[in-house]
Enzyme design. Structure first.
Site, PDB file in Angstrom:
ATOM      1  N   HIS A 100      61.137  46.800 -75.421  1.00 57.97           N
ATOM      2  CA  HIS A 100      60.279  47.983 -75.233  1.00 57.97           C
ATOM      3  C   HIS A 100      59.896  48.211 -73.781  1.00 57.97           C
ATOM      4  O   HIS A 100      59.605  49.339 -73.378  1.00 57.97           O
ATOM      5  CB  HIS A 100      59.017  47.865 -76.076  1.00 57.97           C
ATOM      6  CG  HIS A 100      59.267  48.141 -77.523  1.00 57.97           C
ATOM      7  ND1 HIS A 100      59.784  49.326 -77.980  1.00 57.97           N
ATOM      8  CD2 HIS A 100      59.081  47.383 -78.614  1.00 57.97           C
ATOM      9  CE1 HIS A 100      59.899  49.289 -79.285  1.00 57.97           C
ATOM     10  NE2 HIS A 100      59.483  48.104 -79.701  1.00 57.97           N
ATOM     11  N   GLU A 153      70.372  39.622 -79.084  1.00 63.29           N
ATOM     12  CA  GLU A 153      70.721  40.314 -80.328  1.00 63.29           C
ATOM     13  C   GLU A 153      71.917  41.202 -80.031  1.00 63.29           C
ATOM     14  O   GLU A 153      71.930  41.907 -79.006  1.00 63.29           O
ATOM     15  CB  GLU A 153      69.562  41.186 -80.801  1.00 63.29           C
ATOM     16  CG  GLU A 153      68.341  40.412 -81.183  1.00 63.29           C
ATOM     17  CD  GLU A 153      67.188  41.335 -81.555  1.00 63.29           C
ATOM     18  OE1 GLU A 153      67.358  42.564 -81.556  1.00 63.29           O
ATOM     19  OE2 GLU A 153      66.117  40.814 -81.834  1.00 63.29           O
ATOM     20  N   HIS A 205      60.639  41.317 -87.123  1.00 61.85           N
ATOM     21  CA  HIS A 205      60.621  42.778 -87.266  1.00 61.85           C
ATOM     22  C   HIS A 205      59.328  43.223 -87.938  1.00 61.85           C
ATOM     23  O   HIS A 205      59.043  42.829 -89.061  1.00 61.85           O
ATOM     24  CB  HIS A 205      61.814  43.325 -88.054  1.00 61.85           C
ATOM     25  CG  HIS A 205      62.210  44.688 -87.553  1.00 61.85           C
ATOM     26  ND1 HIS A 205      61.484  45.809 -87.837  1.00 61.85           N
ATOM     27  CD2 HIS A 205      63.209  45.091 -86.734  1.00 61.85           C
ATOM     28  CE1 HIS A 205      62.037  46.851 -87.240  1.00 61.85           C
ATOM     29  NE2 HIS A 205      63.069  46.440 -86.552  1.00 61.85           N
ATOM     30  N   ARG A 208      70.466  51.875 -74.611  1.00 63.06           N
ATOM     31  CA  ARG A 208      69.272  52.730 -74.552  1.00 63.06           C
ATOM     32  C   ARG A 208      68.069  52.024 -73.925  1.00 63.06           C
ATOM     33  O   ARG A 208      67.133  52.672 -73.501  1.00 63.06           O
ATOM     34  CB  ARG A 208      68.912  53.280 -75.928  1.00 63.06           C
ATOM     35  CG  ARG A 208      68.416  52.234 -76.886  1.00 63.06           C
ATOM     36  CD  ARG A 208      67.876  52.850 -78.149  1.00 63.06           C
ATOM     37  NE  ARG A 208      68.919  53.349 -79.019  1.00 63.06           N
ATOM     38  CZ  ARG A 208      68.741  53.567 -80.319  1.00 63.06           C
ATOM     39  NH1 ARG A 208      67.558  53.362 -80.867  1.00 63.06           N
ATOM     40  NH2 ARG A 208      69.705  54.005 -81.084  1.00 63.06           N
ATOM     41  N   HIS A 209      68.067  50.703 -73.912  1.00 64.02           N
ATOM     42  CA  HIS A 209      66.962  50.016 -73.215  1.00 64.02           C
ATOM     43  C   HIS A 209      67.487  48.884 -72.324  1.00 64.02           C
ATOM     44  O   HIS A 209      67.564  49.058 -71.117  1.00 64.02           O
ATOM     45  CB  HIS A 209      65.846  49.580 -74.176  1.00 64.02           C
ATOM     46  CG  HIS A 209      66.272  49.015 -75.506  1.00 64.02           C
ATOM     47  ND1 HIS A 209      67.119  47.960 -75.631  1.00 64.02           N
ATOM     48  CD2 HIS A 209      65.937  49.381 -76.780  1.00 64.02           C
ATOM     49  CE1 HIS A 209      67.289  47.675 -76.906  1.00 64.02           C
ATOM     50  NE2 HIS A 209      66.594  48.529 -77.639  1.00 64.02           N
ATOM     51  N   GLU A 239      67.774  34.871 -89.442  1.00 69.38           N
ATOM     52  CA  GLU A 239      66.514  35.538 -89.135  1.00 69.38           C
ATOM     53  C   GLU A 239      66.254  36.512 -90.276  1.00 69.38           C
ATOM     54  O   GLU A 239      67.011  37.471 -90.471  1.00 69.38           O
ATOM     55  CB  GLU A 239      66.569  36.279 -87.791  1.00 69.38           C
ATOM     56  CG  GLU A 239      65.240  36.991 -87.508  1.00 69.38           C
ATOM     57  CD  GLU A 239      65.124  37.590 -86.123  1.00 69.38           C
ATOM     58  OE1 GLU A 239      65.840  37.144 -85.203  1.00 69.38           O
ATOM     59  OE2 GLU A 239      64.313  38.519 -85.956  1.00 69.38           O
ATOM     60  N   ARG A 294      72.215  46.961 -76.670  1.00 71.65           N
ATOM     61  CA  ARG A 294      72.814  47.914 -77.619  1.00 71.65           C
ATOM     62  C   ARG A 294      74.033  48.558 -76.996  1.00 71.65           C
ATOM     63  O   ARG A 294      74.131  48.715 -75.782  1.00 71.65           O
ATOM     64  CB  ARG A 294      71.790  48.988 -78.010  1.00 71.65           C
ATOM     65  CG  ARG A 294      70.605  48.454 -78.793  1.00 71.65           C
ATOM     66  CD  ARG A 294      69.693  49.588 -79.237  1.00 71.65           C
ATOM     67  NE  ARG A 294      70.247  50.311 -80.353  1.00 71.65           N
ATOM     68  CZ  ARG A 294      69.829  50.195 -81.614  1.00 71.65           C
ATOM     69  NH1 ARG A 294      68.802  49.417 -81.910  1.00 71.65           N
ATOM     70  NH2 ARG A 294      70.387  50.881 -82.580  1.00 71.65           N
ATOM     71  N   ASN A 344      60.229  39.679 -77.737  1.00 68.02           N
ATOM     72  CA  ASN A 344      61.261  40.695 -77.550  1.00 68.02           C
ATOM     73  C   ASN A 344      60.763  41.705 -76.503  1.00 68.02           C
ATOM     74  O   ASN A 344      59.722  42.347 -76.708  1.00 68.02           O
ATOM     75  CB  ASN A 344      61.522  41.378 -78.903  1.00 68.02           C
ATOM     76  CG  ASN A 344      62.606  42.422 -78.812  1.00 68.02           C
ATOM     77  OD1 ASN A 344      62.628  43.217 -77.880  1.00 68.02           O
ATOM     78  ND2 ASN A 344      63.503  42.454 -79.773  1.00 68.02           N
ATOM     79  N   THR A 374      66.295  48.658 -85.302  1.00 71.04           N
ATOM     80  CA  THR A 374      67.182  48.021 -86.274  1.00 71.04           C
ATOM     81  C   THR A 374      66.575  48.184 -87.660  1.00 71.04           C
ATOM     82  O   THR A 374      65.524  47.621 -87.947  1.00 71.04           O
ATOM     83  CB  THR A 374      67.348  46.525 -85.924  1.00 71.04           C
ATOM     84  OG1 THR A 374      67.640  46.436 -84.530  1.00 71.04           O
ATOM     85  CG2 THR A 374      68.473  45.907 -86.715  1.00 71.04           C
ATOM     86  N   HIS A 413      67.977  42.887 -76.963  1.00 71.88           N
ATOM     87  CA  HIS A 413      69.056  43.488 -77.749  1.00 71.88           C
ATOM     88  C   HIS A 413      69.862  44.376 -76.808  1.00 71.88           C
ATOM     89  O   HIS A 413      69.355  45.394 -76.338  1.00 71.88           O
ATOM     90  CB  HIS A 413      68.440  44.306 -78.897  1.00 71.88           C
ATOM     91  CG  HIS A 413      69.440  44.909 -79.825  1.00 71.88           C
ATOM     92  ND1 HIS A 413      69.061  45.624 -80.945  1.00 71.88           N
ATOM     93  CD2 HIS A 413      70.790  44.926 -79.822  1.00 71.88           C
ATOM     94  CE1 HIS A 413      70.145  46.040 -81.584  1.00 71.88           C
ATOM     95  NE2 HIS A 413      71.200  45.637 -80.916  1.00 71.88           N
TER      96      HIS A 413
HETATM   97  N1  PXP Z   1      64.222  40.618 -84.626  1.00 68.36           N
HETATM   98  C1  PXP Z   1      65.266  41.491 -84.592  1.00 68.36           C
HETATM   99  C2  PXP Z   1      66.602  41.003 -85.058  1.00 68.36           C
HETATM  100  C3  PXP Z   1      65.099  42.793 -84.115  1.00 68.36           C
HETATM  101  O1  PXP Z   1      66.140  43.634 -84.090  1.00 68.36           O
HETATM  102  C4  PXP Z   1      63.827  43.191 -83.644  1.00 68.36           C
HETATM  103  C5  PXP Z   1      63.630  44.570 -83.102  1.00 68.36           C
HETATM  104  O2  PXP Z   1      64.407  44.762 -81.988  1.00 68.36           O
HETATM  105  C6  PXP Z   1      62.782  42.259 -83.676  1.00 68.36           C
HETATM  106  C7  PXP Z   1      63.005  40.992 -84.199  1.00 68.36           C
HETATM  107  C8  PXP Z   1      61.413  42.597 -83.197  1.00 68.36           C
HETATM  108  O3  PXP Z   1      60.840  43.578 -84.001  1.00 68.36           O
HETATM  109  P1  PXP Z   1      59.480  44.261 -83.575  1.00 68.36           P
HETATM  110  O4  PXP Z   1      59.740  44.974 -82.281  1.00 68.36           O
HETATM  111  O5  PXP Z   1      59.161  45.165 -84.710  1.00 68.36           O
HETATM  112  O6  PXP Z   1      58.483  43.142 -83.395  1.00 68.36           O
END
Ligand code: PXP
Length: 246
Positions: free
Chosen positions: A10, A70, A192, A49-50, A152, A45, A7, A101, A43
């Site tokens: 960030h 996402e 997550h 925001r990102h 998921e 959004r 992901n 999330t 994601h």
């Molecule tokens: N899976 C989903 C559905 C998420 O929303 C996120 C966070 O955006 C992640 C995985 C990844 O989570 P983390 O950044 O805590 O590894």
């Protein structure tokens, strides 16, 4: 084979902090792929925001591994998904005030709305649809009923649990929901809060196919890459003193 979805949200968050061009999540995606990422997760959004529409558009063209988008149950974001056709969609809940999330999507509580969103995507040819849900068998069954092909499981509570008993309880809930997922004939994913310490417990769950990880990987990248970045800047400064511009 257990796949790693990286992901890169960030990276985009850091870019947005200055509103400029760097760091570019597209470049991060290339490096993640070179490092062995099996898929890329972003994601988009509602508040942008990102990740931006531009990121989705370019990644759709450049990603060499499957792109997992996402998205919330939002008609305008669904329209963008239909336009750009990512390889996989993961429906997530979204609240403007949240930092990230925070919980899983409540499929049970909004069955018709989720079914409608899934049908809209499937009608447009997007069939690889996953639901990001809390590890709860009722949510698994509801996800299967609305036409999802994957689940998921939200591992946030497990990641935050403190003390052996609490960790074991959260792990048990994920294992049970994993069993329900397989029994319903769906693919099993998780994500997550997974990090270098806790990933093993989730990676070894039977039939686990995909882990989506962002924060811990990008955090580590900042640290393991900082030494080199400082050295490169020092070298550049030294060189420019030897060969002044003016
Ligand atoms: N899976 C989903 C559905 C998420 O929303 C996120 C966070 O955006 C992640 C995985 C990844 O989570 P983390 O950044 O805590 O590894």
């Amino acid at each position: 084979m257990l796949r790693l979805g990286v992901n890169i949200d960030h990276v985009a968050t850091l870019r947005q902090a200055r509103g400029g061009r760097e760091p570019d999540p597209i470049q991060a995606a290339v490096l993640a792929e070179l490092g062995g990422a099996d898929s890329l997760t972003i994601h988009l959004r509602e508040d942008r925001r990102h990740i931006s529409d531009r990121d989705l558009r370019i990644l759709r063209e450049t990603a060499g591994v499957p792109l997992n988008l996402e998205l919330a149950l939002d008609t305008s974001i669904i329209a963008l998904a239909i336009k750009y056709k990512p390889d996989q969609l993961t429906f997530v809940p979204e609240r403007r005030e949240e930092l990230t999330t925070e919980g899983g999507l409540d499929v049970v509580g909004q069955l018709d709305r989720v079914r409608e969103a899934v049908a809209r995507c499937r009608d447009a040819g997007l069939s690889h649809i996953s639901m990001f849900i809390d590890p709860n068998p009722a949510q698994v069954e509801a996800s299967a009923a609305v036409g999802a092909v994957a689940i998921e499981l939200h591992t946030g509570k497990f990641a935050e649990a403190r003390g052996a008993d609490a960790v074991a309880d959260e792990l048990k809930a994920i294992q049970l929901a994993g069993k329900a997922t397989i029994a319903a004939g769906l693919h099993l994913h998780a994500g997550h809060g997974l990090n270098y310490q806790n990933v093993g417990a989730i990676a070894t769950i039977a039939h686990m196919e995909e882990l989506n990880i962002g924060h811990s990987i990008i955090s580590r990248a900042v640290l393991v890459g900082l030494d080199r970045a400082v050295r490169e800047m020092k070298a550049l400064i030294r060189e420019s003193i030897r060969e002044p511009y003016l």
